[in-house]
Scaffold this motif. Structure first.
Motif, PDB file in Angstrom:
ATOM      1  N   ALA A 131       0.830  -1.214   0.000  1.00 21.25           N
ATOM      2  CA  ALA A 131       0.000   0.000   0.000  1.00 21.25           C
ATOM      3  C   ALA A 131       0.862   1.260   0.000  1.00 21.25           C
ATOM      4  O   ALA A 131       0.409   2.320  -0.449  1.00 21.25           O
ATOM      5  N   CYS A 132       2.078   1.155   0.499  1.00 19.58           N
ATOM      6  CA  CYS A 132       2.997   2.298   0.545  1.00 19.58           C
ATOM      7  C   CYS A 132       3.891   2.350  -0.695  1.00 19.58           C
ATOM      8  O   CYS A 132       5.058   2.736  -0.621  1.00 19.58           O
ATOM      9  N   HIS A 133       3.345   1.952  -1.821  1.00 20.14           N
ATOM     10  CA  HIS A 133       4.104   1.928  -3.080  1.00 20.14           C
ATOM     11  C   HIS A 133       4.509   3.348  -3.477  1.00 20.14           C
ATOM     12  O   HIS A 133       3.708   4.290  -3.356  1.00 20.14           O
ATOM     13  N   PRO A 134       5.719   3.541  -3.987  1.00 20.50           N
ATOM     14  CA  PRO A 134       6.200   4.893  -4.316  1.00 20.50           C
ATOM     15  C   PRO A 134       5.463   5.574  -5.466  1.00 20.50           C
ATOM     16  O   PRO A 134       5.607   6.785  -5.636  1.00 20.50           O
ATOM     17  N   ILE A 135       4.671   4.836  -6.246  1.00 20.50           N
ATOM     18  CA  ILE A 135       3.919   5.513  -7.306  1.00 20.50           C
ATOM     19  C   ILE A 135       2.780   6.349  -6.720  1.00 20.50           C
ATOM     20  O   ILE A 135       2.199   7.179  -7.424  1.00 20.50           O
ATOM     21  N   LEU A 136       2.462   6.138  -5.435  1.00 17.90           N
ATOM     22  CA  LEU A 136       1.410   6.900  -4.775  1.00 17.90           C
ATOM     23  C   LEU A 136       2.018   8.061  -4.002  1.00 17.90           C
ATOM     24  O   LEU A 136       3.141   7.979  -3.521  1.00 17.90           O
ATOM     25  N   SER A 137       1.247   9.129  -3.855  1.00 17.77           N
ATOM     26  CA  SER A 137       1.704  10.242  -3.025  1.00 17.77           C
ATOM     27  C   SER A 137       1.717   9.797  -1.565  1.00 17.77           C
ATOM     28  O   SER A 137       0.987   8.869  -1.180  1.00 17.77           O
ATOM     29  N   PRO A 138       2.524  10.444  -0.719  1.00 19.20           N
ATOM     30  CA  PRO A 138       2.593  10.033   0.698  1.00 19.20           C
ATOM     31  C   PRO A 138       1.233  10.002   1.395  1.00 19.20           C
ATOM     32  O   PRO A 138       0.925   9.054   2.118  1.00 19.20           O
ATOM     33  N   ASP A 139       0.407  11.034   1.178  1.00 18.93           N
ATOM     34  CA  ASP A 139      -0.906  11.063   1.833  1.00 18.93           C
ATOM     35  C   ASP A 139      -1.812   9.954   1.324  1.00 18.93           C
ATOM     36  O   ASP A 139      -2.581   9.361   2.087  1.00 18.93           O
ATOM     37  N   THR A 140      -1.716   9.659   0.025  1.00 15.81           N
ATOM     38  CA  THR A 140      -2.544   8.584  -0.541  1.00 15.81           C
ATOM     39  C   THR A 140      -2.108   7.235  -0.001  1.00 15.81           C
ATOM     40  O   THR A 140      -2.949   6.382   0.318  1.00 15.81           O
ATOM     41  N   CYS A 142      -0.807   6.585   2.869  1.00 14.88           N
ATOM     42  CA  CYS A 142      -1.242   6.466   4.258  1.00 14.88           C
ATOM     43  C   CYS A 142      -2.749   6.242   4.337  1.00 14.88           C
ATOM     44  O   CYS A 142      -3.224   5.385   5.090  1.00 14.88           O
ATOM     45  N   ALA A 143      -3.524   6.994   3.549  1.00 12.80           N
ATOM     46  CA  ALA A 143      -4.975   6.847   3.578  1.00 12.80           C
ATOM     47  C   ALA A 143      -5.400   5.463   3.111  1.00 12.80           C
ATOM     48  O   ALA A 143      -6.248   4.809   3.735  1.00 12.80           O
ATOM     49  N   LEU A 144      -4.804   4.993   2.021  1.00 11.11           N
ATOM     50  CA  LEU A 144      -5.167   3.685   1.483  1.00 11.11           C
ATOM     51  C   LEU A 144      -4.771   2.574   2.454  1.00 11.11           C
ATOM     52  O   LEU A 144      -5.538   1.624   2.675  1.00 11.11           O
ATOM     53  N   ALA A 145      -3.595   2.690   3.042  1.00  8.39           N
ATOM     54  CA  ALA A 145      -3.146   1.665   3.986  1.00  8.39           C
ATOM     55  C   ALA A 145      -4.029   1.632   5.228  1.00  8.39           C
ATOM     56  O   ALA A 145      -4.373   0.555   5.725  1.00  8.39           O
ATOM     57  N   LEU A 146      -4.422   2.796   5.732  1.00  6.68           N
ATOM     58  CA  LEU A 146      -5.274   2.827   6.916  1.00  6.68           C
ATOM     59  C   LEU A 146      -6.656   2.260   6.620  1.00  6.68           C
ATOM     60  O   LEU A 146      -7.269   1.607   7.464  1.00  6.68           O
ATOM     61  N   ARG A 147      -7.157   2.512   5.432  1.00  9.69           N
ATOM     62  CA  ARG A 147      -8.457   1.926   5.092  1.00  9.69           C
ATOM     63  C   ARG A 147      -8.337   0.414   5.004  1.00  9.69           C
ATOM     64  O   ARG A 147      -9.217  -0.323   5.461  1.00  9.69           O
ATOM     65  N   THR A 148      -7.227  -0.072   4.439  1.00 12.09           N
ATOM     66  CA  THR A 148      -7.034  -1.517   4.298  1.00 12.09           C
ATOM     67  C   THR A 148      -6.784  -2.181   5.642  1.00 12.09           C
ATOM     68  O   THR A 148      -7.366  -3.209   5.964  1.00 12.09           O
ATOM     69  N   GLU A 203       4.649   5.887   9.265  1.00  8.27           N
ATOM     70  CA  GLU A 203       3.537   6.823   9.415  1.00  8.27           C
ATOM     71  C   GLU A 203       2.207   6.098   9.551  1.00  8.27           C
ATOM     72  O   GLU A 203       1.357   6.471  10.371  1.00  8.27           O
ATOM     73  N   VAL A 204       2.018   5.046   8.769  1.00  3.75           N
ATOM     74  CA  VAL A 204       0.760   4.297   8.844  1.00  3.75           C
ATOM     75  C   VAL A 204       0.619   3.605  10.198  1.00  3.75           C
ATOM     76  O   VAL A 204      -0.450   3.643  10.820  1.00  3.75           O
ATOM     77  N   ILE A 205       1.670   2.958  10.656  1.00  3.28           N
ATOM     78  CA  ILE A 205       1.606   2.273  11.952  1.00  3.28           C
ATOM     79  C   ILE A 205       1.319   3.275  13.055  1.00  3.28           C
ATOM     80  O   ILE A 205       0.501   3.033  13.961  1.00  3.28           O
TER      81      ILE A 205
END
Length: 438
Positions: A131-140, A142-148, A203-205
């Motif tokens: 979910a923390c793939h570098p093609i995504l922005s930092p905020d995205t 984190c948001a995607l990982a927290l939802r997952t 950041e996600v943790i």
């Protein structure tokens, strides 16, 4: 999930109880459901999509049909059926469908709770790195990982990121589209890739733990399962990367805060502020583990000639609280100093607000409030609960009781947590000037 159903209508009282149960089930097992689906399909974006489809199906059917005896297995089964349909449409499902059929024949659908294997538990950490793939922005990321990982909906994520629900929804959609277009598979990244993504994973943790420490919405003051999941991940990560400063500092921070978790609520589930907590109820083993992790982070920082870092500073603050014999005997100047360094390092408004809260314990509250108001853009943070709560505390210390009560009420108005809202309204009532009698 918010207080409305998928149609936007407010659910009836009985449906509200069902919705709260669905929320609880989803919080507990969302990450493992997605991890199981991702491992099976090899497709992270698909796994996340069909898991959300299963959740929507539960919200639609369970209030009228009743919650299944085996709700988590029902969600997993429904999500996999959606995935099979999707793969069939793409003419890629034959092998997976056959494999799925064999799984169903001896699956955990008959058990009271799915028996998650250690592989699936570790898959959630792999899922986090994906979910923390570098093609995504930092905020995205984190948001995607927290939802997952935590099953947080757009309302909770919007509160966590101080943005609108529309903005969060757009981030999630764009993020999943990018992962799908890049054909990101469910594969544990290489060691180099993991290190490149480590900051986002931290950041996600951290945000996962924060959401558990004070829930952004719902009836409960805390969500202990989020805290325990964040702690589990931090421990696994620290064991895997023992020489990383911020990983060890993050573990120390979570251990130290987690050690005080049980004392943060009374028997009725009401919040207990730090100054009123029974310090004898704090987990001394957790405090000891946290101090060891912080000591390790400090040693690594000295060896590597590293400067101040966010998690190390926050862990040092948590250590001051955890080792203080009482609230009044806490080293408030040191805590305020750590927050000042954190603010200077990160520019975080939260650090500046907490610095003021600590400084008021030993400095003139009027001067502290004036400095805070000069440094903080209150308009930009109009919905940020801690700002209004701290301003209420400072105003109360200054004797400005009416203004303090208004600040506490403003904080309550923006809180999505019912327990926090009650606490803030109680503080508003206590701060309000006495009513004049005719």
């Amino acid at each position: 999930m918010s207080g409305r159903d998928q149609s936007g209508a407010h659910p009836a009282p009985g449906e509200q109880d069902t919705q709260r149960r669905i929320e609880s089930i989803w919080r507990l097992d969302a990450s493992r459901i997605v991890a199981s689906l991702a491992r099976w399909s090899g497709n992270y974006a698909l796994a996340e999509d069909v898991a959300q489809d299963a959740l929507i199906a539960a919200l639609r059917h369970w209030p009228t049909q009743g919650i299944p005896e085996n709700p988590t297995a029902w969600l997993l089964h429904t999500a996999r059926n959606r995935a099979v349909d999707h793969l069939r449409r793409e003419h890629r499902g034959d092998a997976l469908v056959a494999d799925y059929g064999r799984e169903i024949a001896c699956s955990h659908l008959g058990a009271s709770t799915p028996q998650w294997s250690d592989d699936v538990r570790h898959d959630t950490l792999a899922l986090l790195f994906i979910a923390c793939h570098p093609i995504l922005s930092p905020d995205t990321r984190c948001a995607l990982a927290l939802r997952t990982l935590a099953g947080l909906d757009n309302t909770a994520l919007a509160r966590a990121f101080l943005v609108s629900e529309t903005t969060i929804a757009q981030r999630i959609v764009r993020g999943k589209r990018k992962l799908a277009q890049a054909n990101v598979r469910f594969e544990t990244p290489s060691a180099t890739e993991c290190r490149e993504r480590l900051g986002s994973v931290h950041e996600v943790i951290y945000r996962l733990f924060t959401e558990g420490h004070v829930a952004s919405q719902g009836d409960a003051w805390t969500h202990g399962e989020f805290c325990h999941e964040a702690l589990r991940m931090a421990r696994v990560l620290a064991q895997a990367i023992p020489e990383d400063i911020e990983t060890q500092a993050l573990l120390g921070l979570i251990e130290l805060h987690g050690a005080r978790l049980a004392a943060r609520m009374d028997a009725q589930g009401n919040p207990v502020l730090l100054k009123n907590q029974d310090r004898g109820a704090w987990d001394r083993g957790g405090i000891r583990r946290g101090l060891i992790a912080l000591s390790r982070a400090n040693r690594l920082a000295r060896d590597q000639n590293a400067g101040p870092s966010p998690f190390r500073l926050q862990a040092a603050i948590a250590a001051c609280h955890a080792t203080a014999p009482s609230f009044s005997d806490t080293d408030w100047p040191q805590i305020a100093g750590h927050y000042a360094t954190l603010f200077a390092t990160t520019g975080s408004p939260a650090a500046r607000i907490h610095q003021a809260q600590a400084a008021a314990q030993f400095d003139d509250p009027a001067q502290v409030l004036a400095a805070l108001d000069a440094d903080i853009d209150a308009q930009a943070l109009f919905s940020y609960v801690p700002l209004h709560a701290v301003r209420g505390d400072l105003l109360e210390r200054c004797g400005e009781r009416e203004a303090a009560a208004a600040a506490f009420r403003r904080a309550a108005a923006h809180s999505g947590n019912e327990a926090e809202k009650r606490l803030l309204l109680d503080r508003a009532h206590a701060a309000a000037p006495p009513t004049k009698k005719g």
